[in-house]
Write a protein that holds these residues in place. Structure first.
Motif, PDB file in Angstrom:
ATOM      1  N   ARG A 161      32.382  59.174  40.486  1.00 51.58           N
ATOM      2  CA  ARG A 161      33.040  59.647  42.112  1.00 51.58           C
ATOM      3  C   ARG A 161      32.460  61.224  42.382  1.00 51.58           C
ATOM      4  N   PHE A 212      29.950  58.003  47.577  1.00 53.54           N
ATOM      5  CA  PHE A 212      29.885  57.212  48.491  1.00 53.54           C
ATOM      6  C   PHE A 212      29.449  56.079  48.031  1.00 53.54           C
ATOM      7  N   ASP A 213      30.927  54.802  48.179  1.00 55.58           N
ATOM      8  CA  ASP A 213      29.804  53.149  47.739  1.00 55.58           C
ATOM      9  C   ASP A 213      28.220  53.345  47.819  1.00 55.58           C
ATOM     10  N   LYS A 214      28.059  53.338  48.990  1.00 58.56           N
ATOM     11  CA  LYS A 214      26.412  53.158  49.797  1.00 58.56           C
ATOM     12  C   LYS A 214      26.094  54.154  49.335  1.00 58.56           C
ATOM     13  N   GLY A 260      28.966  55.752  37.329  1.00 63.98           N
ATOM     14  CA  GLY A 260      30.146  55.590  38.111  1.00 63.98           C
ATOM     15  C   GLY A 260      30.990  56.492  37.722  1.00 63.98           C
TER      16      GLY A 260
END
Length: 221
Positions: free
Chosen positions: A136, A163-165, A134
């Motif tokens: 960032r 990025f989340d994607k 997780g």
């Protein structure tokens, strides 16, 4: 004034050689006051060999499968490197664990790039591990090589936001872009004498650049 000879680089690679290409480009466009005097590859068919041929760089294929053990392979590779009289030996996607004798022979002149913000995630599958944890922020590290894998003094790190994607493949491709910026930068610092093994080892933290290549954290004394 007597012109200073360009620094001599030997590059070690095993596959595609995209970091090798980034170093070639930096040498050819004058960003690096250096020349690649030899490429050593351990896998037949590695595309790095084609890159060397295209740019007129001498190359040697030393297939590790032709040797009975790691020690004899490393000895053959060291002989080829010594014959090229390099100032720096640059590992660019060289997928072999080196023997202690080899590392000791070239320590202080042998550098590598690793796709994580060391000391996080030494070894393999760094992008998957960063995603699973997780994180960032992710990145790559140029470091001096020591007998302990991925544990040598860092020279510079490149960071980017996850990025989340992002998935493993997208993160891998974005990190490649970071690598292609920071590897020539690190070599430039070595060639100019801005950093060496002892100074890197004494740092409390390495220099850091962002995804654009801008220096955001200077090296800490």
């Amino acid at each position: 004034m007597v012109a200073r000879d360009k620094a001599r680089l030997v590059v070690l690679a095993s596959g595609n050689g995209s970091n090798f290409q980034a170093i070639i480009d930096a040498c050819e466009n004058g960003r690096l006051d250096a020349e690649i005097v030899l490429l050593v590859v351990n896998r037949p068919g590695a595309y790095a060999l084609e890159r060397a041929r295209t740019h007129g760089i001498p190359s040697r294929l030393i297939d590790h499968k032709d040797f009975a053990d790691r020690e004899s392979f490393d000895a053959a590779m060291a002989e080829a490197i010594d014959a090229a009289r390099p100032d720096w030996i640059v590992m660019a996607g060289f997928m072999r664990i080196l023997t202690d004798d080899f590392v000791d022979r070239f320590q202080g002149r042998l550098i590598n790039i690793h796709p994580s913000l060391l000391p996080k995630y030494p070894g393999m599958n760094t992008h998957a591990r960063a995603l699973e944890t997780g994180d960032r922020v992710h990145g790559a590290t140029v470091h001096f090589v020591t007998p302990t894998v991925d544990a040598g003094p860092p020279i510079v790190q490149g960071r980017l936001e996850i990025f989340d994607k992002d998935d493993v493949e997208s993160l891998k491709q974005r990190i490649h872009g970071v690598e292609h910026r920071i590897y020539p930068l690190a070599i430039d610092w070595l060639v100019k004498g801005s950093i060496d093994f002892d100074r890197a080892a004494a740092q409390t933290s390495p220099a850091v650049v962002d995804a654009s290549g801008a220096l955001i954290v200077p090296p800490s004394p």
